[in-house]
Design an enzyme around this catalytic site. Structure first.
Site, PDB file in Angstrom:
ATOM      1  N   GLY A  82      38.316  48.724  35.759  1.00 27.32           N
ATOM      2  CA  GLY A  82      39.396  47.981  36.406  1.00 27.32           C
ATOM      3  C   GLY A  82      40.751  48.388  35.861  1.00 27.32           C
ATOM      4  O   GLY A  82      40.893  48.786  34.709  1.00 27.32           O
ATOM      5  N   CYS A  83      41.758  48.295  36.714  1.00 21.60           N
ATOM      6  CA  CYS A  83      43.115  48.600  36.265  1.00 21.60           C
ATOM      7  C   CYS A  83      43.844  47.339  35.839  1.00 21.60           C
ATOM      8  O   CYS A  83      44.959  47.402  35.363  1.00 21.60           O
ATOM      9  CB  CYS A  83      43.896  49.308  37.374  1.00 21.60           C
ATOM     10  SG  CYS A  83      44.251  48.269  38.797  1.00 21.60           S
ATOM     11  N   GLY A  84      43.226  46.177  36.040  1.00 19.29           N
ATOM     12  CA  GLY A  84      43.790  44.941  35.518  1.00 19.29           C
ATOM     13  C   GLY A  84      44.869  44.318  36.373  1.00 19.29           C
ATOM     14  O   GLY A  84      45.554  43.415  35.927  1.00 19.29           O
ATOM     15  N   LEU A  85      45.067  44.783  37.596  1.00 15.35           N
ATOM     16  CA  LEU A  85      46.100  44.247  38.467  1.00 15.35           C
ATOM     17  C   LEU A  85      45.503  43.217  39.416  1.00 15.35           C
ATOM     18  O   LEU A  85      44.968  43.562  40.455  1.00 15.35           O
ATOM     19  CB  LEU A  85      46.770  45.371  39.270  1.00 15.35           C
ATOM     20  CG  LEU A  85      47.594  46.356  38.451  1.00 15.35           C
ATOM     21  CD1 LEU A  85      48.019  47.525  39.324  1.00 15.35           C
ATOM     22  CD2 LEU A  85      48.821  45.672  37.882  1.00 15.35           C
ATOM     23  N   VAL A 109      42.228  43.655  41.176  1.00 13.07           N
ATOM     24  CA  VAL A 109      41.988  44.892  41.914  1.00 13.07           C
ATOM     25  C   VAL A 109      41.400  45.910  40.950  1.00 13.07           C
ATOM     26  O   VAL A 109      41.893  46.091  39.848  1.00 13.07           O
ATOM     27  CB  VAL A 109      43.305  45.427  42.523  1.00 13.07           C
ATOM     28  CG1 VAL A 109      43.090  46.798  43.136  1.00 13.07           C
ATOM     29  CG2 VAL A 109      43.823  44.450  43.560  1.00 13.07           C
TER      30      VAL A 109
END
Length: 276
Positions: free
Chosen positions: A116-119, A122
Site C-alpha cells: 500500500g502507498c498509504g493514501l 488506496v
C-alpha cells in the site's frame, strides 16, 4: 431514511475554559463541538471503506463517493441505499448493479497482496489519480458571479457557525445562485455529499459544465478530480491549491481559483472559464 439526531447528533455541547488576552478565564462556558462519527460503506454486502464524517446527508455521501471514486458510472447504477444505525456509528449499505459489483471485486482482487502507498486506503499509485473525463466546454462565467458565490457560502454554513469545525461545498448555477450546500468535518466528505446531491437532482451535462463548485478549504488534487467527475467546469476555494491540483485542472478543463478573500482571488488554471 434519516439518521436519528438523538443517537447520532451533528454537534455536541461541552463546557470549556477560554483564554482571553493571555489569561485563563475562571468560569467555564458552553461551546459546541462538531461530531465525528464512523461511517462504514458496504457495497453489495461487502465492506469497502470506513470514514469519520458528520452524520448528515449520508445518502448523498454514499452516492457522491460511489461516483467520484469510480465505483459506479452514474446514479442509475445504484439500486438502493439503506442506513443501519449502530451504537458506535452508521453502516451505509449500497446496492449497485451486478456489472459495477464485478468491476469492484476485480479491482479489489488486483490490489490484493500489493504494497500500500498509504493514501486513504488506496493500495496502488495508479489508483490515486484516476482517469476522469475532461469537462466539456461551456460559456465562461463572469468573475463577479464566482466572487458572489463564494461570499454567499459564508452565510450558508449553520454547522460551521455553531462549531467552527466543519467544511462546506456548494454548487452554484451559471447565475451564481447557491442551489445546494453540504457540510462535513471532512472537506472531501462535504464535496462527495454535494456530488451526490447533484446526481439526485439530475442536472444535465450542459448546466453542470457551465456552473461552479465553491469550497471552504484548500484545493487538493482530489477536490479537482471530484469536481471533474461531477462534470462541473469551475472549482473555487478559500485557500490555496497544490501544484498537482493545478496541473490536473489544466488537463481536465476545470477552472481553478484559490485564495478567495472578498473581491480578491488567484486564477490558477483554465482562464477561458472566466470572463471579466
Amino acid at each position: 431514511m434519516d439518521i436519528d439526531p438523538a443517537t447520532h447528533p451533528t454537534w455536541h455541547s461541552a463546557q470549556v475554559l477560554r483564554v482571553r488576552e493571555g489569561r485563563l478565564m475562571p468560569a467555564p462556558q458552553a461551546d459546541q463541538l462538531a461530531e465525528e462519527t464512523p461511517i462504514a460503506l458496504e457495497f453489495n454486502g461487502i465492506s469497502h471503506a470506513t470514514m469519520l464524517a458528520t452524520p448528515a446527508d449520508l445518502e448523498d455521501f454514499a452516492l457522491g463517493f460511489s461516483l467520484t471514486e469510480g465505483i459506479v458510472a452514474s446514479a442509475h447504477d445504484i439500486r438502493g441505499i439503506e442506513l443501519r444505525e449502530e451504537c458506535d456509528g452508521v453502516v451505509v449499505e449500497v446496492e449497485i448493479s451486478s456489472a459495477c459489483a464485478a468491476r469492484l471485486k476485480e479491482r479489489r482482487r488486483a490490489m490484493s497482496g500489493r504494497t500500500g502507498c498509504g493514501l486513504c486506503g488506496v493500495e496502488t499509485l495508479p489508483e490515486v489519480v484516476r482517469d476522469v473525463a475532461p469537462v466539456a466546454g461551456a460559456p465562461a462565467l463572469p468573475l463577479a458571479t464566482v466572487l458572489a458565490a463564494m461570499q454567499a457560502l459564508r452565510e450558508r454554513q449553520p454547522l460551521h457557525a455553531a462549531t467552527g469545525a466543519t467544511h462546506a461545498a456548494a454548487w452554484a448555477d451559471a447565475d451564481g445562485q447557491l442551489r445546494y450546500v453540504r457540510e462535513d468535518v471532512g472537506r472531501h466528505n462535504a464535496l462527495d455529499k454535494l456530488v451526490g446531491a447533484l446526481a439526485r437532482a439530475d442536472i444535465d451535462a450542459a448546466q453542470r459544465a457551465g456552473s461552479l463548485i465553491v469550497v471552504s478549504s484548500r484545493a487538493s488534487f482530489e477536490m479537482v478530480q471530484k469536481t471533474a467527475a461531477a462534470g462541473v467546469g469551475m472549482l473555487a476555494a478559500v485557500s490555496a491549491p497544490t501544484a498537482l491540483a493545478q496541473r490536473l485542472s489544466q488537463r481536465l478543463g476545470v477552472g481553478l481559483m484559490g485564495f478567495m478573500r472578498g473581491n480578491d482571488a488567484t486564477l490558477y488554471a483554465c482562464p477561458e472559464r472566466i470572463s471579466g
